[in-house]
Scaffold this motif. Structure first.
Motif, PDB file in Angstrom:
ATOM      1  N   UNK A   1       8.541  76.914 -29.168  1.00  0.00           N
ATOM      2  CA  UNK A   1       9.225  75.961 -30.057  1.00  0.00           C
ATOM      3  C   UNK A   1      10.587  75.583 -29.490  1.00  0.00           C
ATOM      4  N   UNK A   2      11.266  76.521 -28.896  1.00  0.00           N
ATOM      5  CA  UNK A   2      12.619  76.277 -28.407  1.00  0.00           C
ATOM      6  C   UNK A   2      12.643  75.624 -27.033  1.00  0.00           C
ATOM      7  N   UNK A   3      11.651  75.921 -26.191  1.00  0.00           N
ATOM      8  CA  UNK A   3      11.772  75.552 -24.779  1.00  0.00           C
ATOM      9  C   UNK A   3      10.746  74.543 -24.270  1.00  0.00           C
ATOM     10  N   UNK A   4       9.648  74.335 -24.948  1.00  0.00           N
ATOM     11  CA  UNK A   4       8.693  73.347 -24.454  1.00  0.00           C
ATOM     12  C   UNK A   4       9.383  71.989 -24.325  1.00  0.00           C
ATOM     13  N   UNK A   5       9.139  71.303 -23.208  1.00  0.00           N
ATOM     14  CA  UNK A   5       9.722  69.986 -23.014  1.00  0.00           C
ATOM     15  C   UNK A   5       9.201  69.353 -21.740  1.00  0.00           C
ATOM     16  N   UNK A   6       9.505  68.071 -21.577  1.00  0.00           N
ATOM     17  CA  UNK A   6       8.963  67.332 -20.442  1.00  0.00           C
ATOM     18  C   UNK A   6       9.814  67.520 -19.199  1.00  0.00           C
TER      19      UNK A   6
ATOM     20  N   UNK B   1     -10.586  69.618 -20.800  1.00  0.00           N
ATOM     21  CA  UNK B   1      -9.491  70.584 -20.787  1.00  0.00           C
ATOM     22  C   UNK B   1      -8.393  70.177 -21.759  1.00  0.00           C
ATOM     23  N   UNK B   2      -8.037  68.910 -21.771  1.00  0.00           N
ATOM     24  CA  UNK B   2      -6.976  68.453 -22.663  1.00  0.00           C
ATOM     25  C   UNK B   2      -7.391  68.547 -24.131  1.00  0.00           C
ATOM     26  N   UNK B   3      -8.683  68.437 -24.396  1.00  0.00           N
ATOM     27  CA  UNK B   3      -9.166  68.558 -25.769  1.00  0.00           C
ATOM     28  C   UNK B   3      -9.023  69.984 -26.299  1.00  0.00           C
ATOM     29  N   UNK B   4      -8.840  70.940 -25.392  1.00  0.00           N
ATOM     30  CA  UNK B   4      -8.647  72.331 -25.803  1.00  0.00           C
ATOM     31  C   UNK B   4      -7.170  72.675 -25.993  1.00  0.00           C
ATOM     32  N   UNK B   5      -6.289  71.750 -25.634  1.00  0.00           N
ATOM     33  CA  UNK B   5      -4.854  72.010 -25.719  1.00  0.00           C
ATOM     34  C   UNK B   5      -4.324  71.672 -27.104  1.00  0.00           C
ATOM     35  N   UNK B   6      -3.358  72.452 -27.576  1.00  0.00           N
ATOM     36  CA  UNK B   6      -2.717  72.151 -28.853  1.00  0.00           C
ATOM     37  C   UNK B   6      -1.696  71.037 -28.676  1.00  0.00           C
ATOM     38  N   UNK B   7      -1.288  70.448 -29.771  1.00  0.00           N
ATOM     39  CA  UNK B   7      -0.399  69.286 -29.712  1.00  0.00           C
ATOM     40  C   UNK B   7       0.939  69.576 -29.032  1.00  0.00           C
ATOM     41  N   UNK B   8       1.613  70.701 -29.298  1.00  0.00           N
ATOM     42  CA  UNK B   8       2.888  70.946 -28.600  1.00  0.00           C
ATOM     43  C   UNK B   8       2.733  70.999 -27.082  1.00  0.00           C
TER      44      UNK B   8
ATOM     45  N   UNK C   1       0.324  69.424 -25.274  1.00  0.00           N
ATOM     46  CA  UNK C   1       0.082  68.043 -24.851  1.00  0.00           C
ATOM     47  C   UNK C   1       1.366  67.223 -24.857  1.00  0.00           C
ATOM     48  N   UNK C   2       2.149  67.399 -25.910  1.00  0.00           N
ATOM     49  CA  UNK C   2       3.382  66.622 -26.042  1.00  0.00           C
ATOM     50  C   UNK C   2       4.376  66.967 -24.936  1.00  0.00           C
ATOM     51  N   UNK C   3       4.389  68.225 -24.512  1.00  0.00           N
ATOM     52  CA  UNK C   3       5.327  68.631 -23.467  1.00  0.00           C
ATOM     53  C   UNK C   3       5.054  67.895 -22.163  1.00  0.00           C
ATOM     54  N   UNK C   4       3.791  67.555 -21.897  1.00  0.00           N
ATOM     55  CA  UNK C   4       3.442  66.810 -20.685  1.00  0.00           C
ATOM     56  C   UNK C   4       3.327  65.303 -20.944  1.00  0.00           C
TER      57      UNK C   4
ATOM     58  N   UNK D   1      -5.921  63.856 -27.948  1.00  0.00           N
ATOM     59  CA  UNK D   1      -7.304  63.376 -27.986  1.00  0.00           C
ATOM     60  C   UNK D   1      -7.777  63.141 -29.409  1.00  0.00           C
ATOM     61  N   UNK D   2      -8.715  62.238 -29.595  1.00  0.00           N
ATOM     62  CA  UNK D   2      -9.267  62.012 -30.938  1.00  0.00           C
ATOM     63  C   UNK D   2     -10.019  63.244 -31.422  1.00  0.00           C
ATOM     64  N   UNK D   3     -10.209  63.272 -32.723  1.00  0.00           N
ATOM     65  CA  UNK D   3     -10.855  64.440 -33.318  1.00  0.00           C
ATOM     66  C   UNK D   3     -12.231  64.737 -32.765  1.00  0.00           C
TER      67      UNK D   3
END
Length: 299
Positions: free
Chosen positions: A174-179, A212-219, A221-224, A229-231
């Motif tokens: 939460x504190x460190x994820x980022x692009x 692979x990206x469909x298995x990733x959580x939103x935080x 995905x957002x960091x990159x 992905x759609x549901x």
């Protein structure tokens, strides 16, 4: 061999005194495929912390020699798992890992975060996709295994329990994820490599990347800055893994352990390897913070 053979063997062991043997059975006999996948995702998550992903990009190991870097990481950790930290091979592998880390001015918290992913991500993976969940004793053994490894790496402030590892991981993300552009390059190189692994190579690379990206959580995905992905994509990907887990329940247990060095994914050393020559040999120890930044890597 009965499906529950290894879980019965593990149940006879003590997670405090026998944590290494318990963890080795889990990784190599009970859940070899799941641990290989989940530990790969654990390492991948660390790229989303800019100080980690940027360092991996600056060393160019994960972008120019992605296969070798993947192999070296797996084989060093595999040697410690197979032979133990008290063995000559295990000590050699640990020295290699510490020497590489010692070449950079790495923060203790970044190291601790990487360690936390190795405890927490496999537990969560098996909760979601495994043919069974880990018992509390198995979770404790996993945490104790990495507590000792972390201690041997000189990491301080190591959590006491698997629950504490998870709390630390969630808070750190939460504190460190980022692009970071460098981290994105490492991510892209890793996704390209994963698409070449058997049986992934049988499908188009774009399909495996989306899987692979469909298995990733939103935080993550957002960091990159990847699109969410759609549901239906998430449903297909997670559903396929859950179906695999249900089918594995009906398969017999493995008769022999399967180590990383035996996997088809490991391709850099067809004629064998010397654990003392694995990894990188960067000049200088440590690299000044002004050059490298407060960065870390996971072996």
């Amino acid at each position: 061999m009965d499906r529950h053979h290894w879980s019965q063997q593990i149940a006879r062991l003590d997670p405090v005194s026998d944590y290494h043997e318990m963890y080795r059975i889990l990784v190599t006999c009970e859940f070899p495929w799941d641990f290989n996948q989940s530990l790969s995702f654990a390492l991948y998550r660390t790229y989303a912390v800019p100080t980690i992903g940027r360092l991996l990009a600056e060393t160019a190991e994960f972008t120019r020699r992605t296969q070798k870097r993947y192999d070296d990481t797996a084989l060093i950790l595999d040697a410690i798992l197979e032979h133990g930290l008290a063995s000559a091979t295990g000590r050699s592998a640990l020295r290699r890992m510490n020497h590489m880390h010692g070449a950079y001015d790495i923060s203790n918290d970044d190291k601790l975060y990487v360690l936390s992913t190795f405890v927490t991500v496999p537990i969560r993976w098996l909760d979601s996709y495994g043919w069974r969940r880990l018992t509390e004793a198995e979770r404790t053994a996993s945490a104790n295994y990495y507590r000792e490894l972390g201690r041997q790496m000189g990491i301080t402030g190591i959590p006491q329990t698997h629950e504490e590892f998870a709390v630390f991981l969630d808070g750190y993300e939460r504190e460190h994820f980022g692009f970071d552009e460098g981290a994105l390059a490492v991510s892209e190189a890793t996704l390209r490599l994963m698409a070449t692994f058997p049986p992934n190579h049988l499908a188009p690379r774009a399909v495996m990347t989306r899987f692979a990206k469909a298995l990733m959580d939103d935080p993550l995905l957002d960091a990159f800055r990847y699109r969410r992905p759609p549901g239906w994509e998430r449903g297909l990907a997670t559903g396929a893994l859950r179906l695999r887990g249900r089918l594995v329940r009906f398969r017999p247990a493995r008769k022999q352990p399967l180590f990383s060095r035996q996997l088809p994914n490991i391709r850099s050393y067809p004629d064998g390897f010397d654990v003392t020559r694995l990894g990188t040999f960067p000049p200088g120890c440590p690299v000044p913070r002004a050059v490298a930044g407060p960065q870390a890597e996971a072996t």
